[in-house]
Enzyme design. Structure first.
Site: not given
Ligand code: ITT
Length: 202
Positions: A72, A183
């Site tokens: 997450d 991260h």
């Molecule tokens: P899963 O829950 O299926 O893993 P998700 O995209 O919904 O996929 P999250 O709820 O953890 O996952 O949301 C993470 C969001 O944060 C992701 O969709 C991006 O918008 C942002 N994010 C996280 N890490 C990132 C990165 O390395 N580079 C750019 N944006 C990032």
């Protein structure tokens, strides 16, 4: 403990690509939800990255009886009271293109100068075991919100996340450089250590 397979509970292809790159040296197979034929919508109703990572890992662990990891993550923009944070994927709507989300953040910061543009990516990895054990690890990277989108690599908010040490956005960094300082890279490497300390040979 011998581990043959770890399921990674994410539906995000951008994350999955980085996870495979960062975890390339583990001896056991990492399987995505897609590869396992699992199509599940998990309600991420936690208020912290830790809570949501645990919800995702536990749900799939209970469904499959396998060891499951989840990520997450999100972007905390200080000028926006650390939003979008845990709502990063849902910010302005789950299906809204990132060009629009990124433009909205740049607009929100039109009066912010210098250090007022500080932001960080946060990643929490949770590992859930069939016996009920849970491990978590956290990694962050500090940066600034850029004045325009730059770069084609990565995904999500990478084109507006400026990394001062490199004078580039994380979308302009080569993937191996991003993975080394990101991260996600930090949280996953810490998780590998924690697994080793638990006696899990992966
Ligand atoms: P899963 O829950 O299926 O893993 P998700 O995209 O919904 O996929 P999250 O709820 O953890 O996952 O949301 C993470 C969001 O944060 C992701 O969709 C991006 O918008 C942002 N994010 C996280 N890490 C990132 C990165 O390395 N580079 C750019 N944006 C990032």
């Amino acid at each position: 403990m011998e581990v043959n397979k770890i399921i990674f509970a994410t539906g995000n292809e951008g994350k999955m690509k980085e996870i495979r790159e960062i975890m390339h040296d583990i001896s056991h197979k990492i399987k995505s939800l897609k590869e396992e034929g699992l199509e599940v919508h998990i309600e991420e109703n936690g208020t912290t990255f830790e809570e949501n990572a645990i919800i995702k890992a536990k749900t799939i662990c209970e469904m499959t009886g396998e060891i499951v990891m989840a990520d997450d993550s999100g972007l905390e923009v200080d000028y926006m009271d650390k939003q979008p944070g845990v709502y990063s994927a849902r910010y302005l709507g789950e299906d809204t293109p990132y060009s629009i989300k990124n433009a909205a953040i740049i607009k929100n910061l039109e009066n912010a100068k210098g250090d007022e543009r500080s932001a960080r990516f946060v990643c929490v990895i949770a590992t859930a075991f069939p016996d009920g054990r849970i491990l978590t690890s956290r990694g962050t990277i500090e940066g600034l919100i850029d004045y325009q989108e730059r770069g084609e690599n990565g995904f999500g908010y990478d084109p507006i996340f400026y990394v001062p040490e490199y004078s580039l956005t994380s979308a302009q960094l080569e993937p191996d450089v991003k993975n080394r300082i990101s991260h996600r890279g930090k949280a996953l490497r810490l998780m590998k250590e924690k697994l080793k300390n638990e006696g899990i040979d992966c």
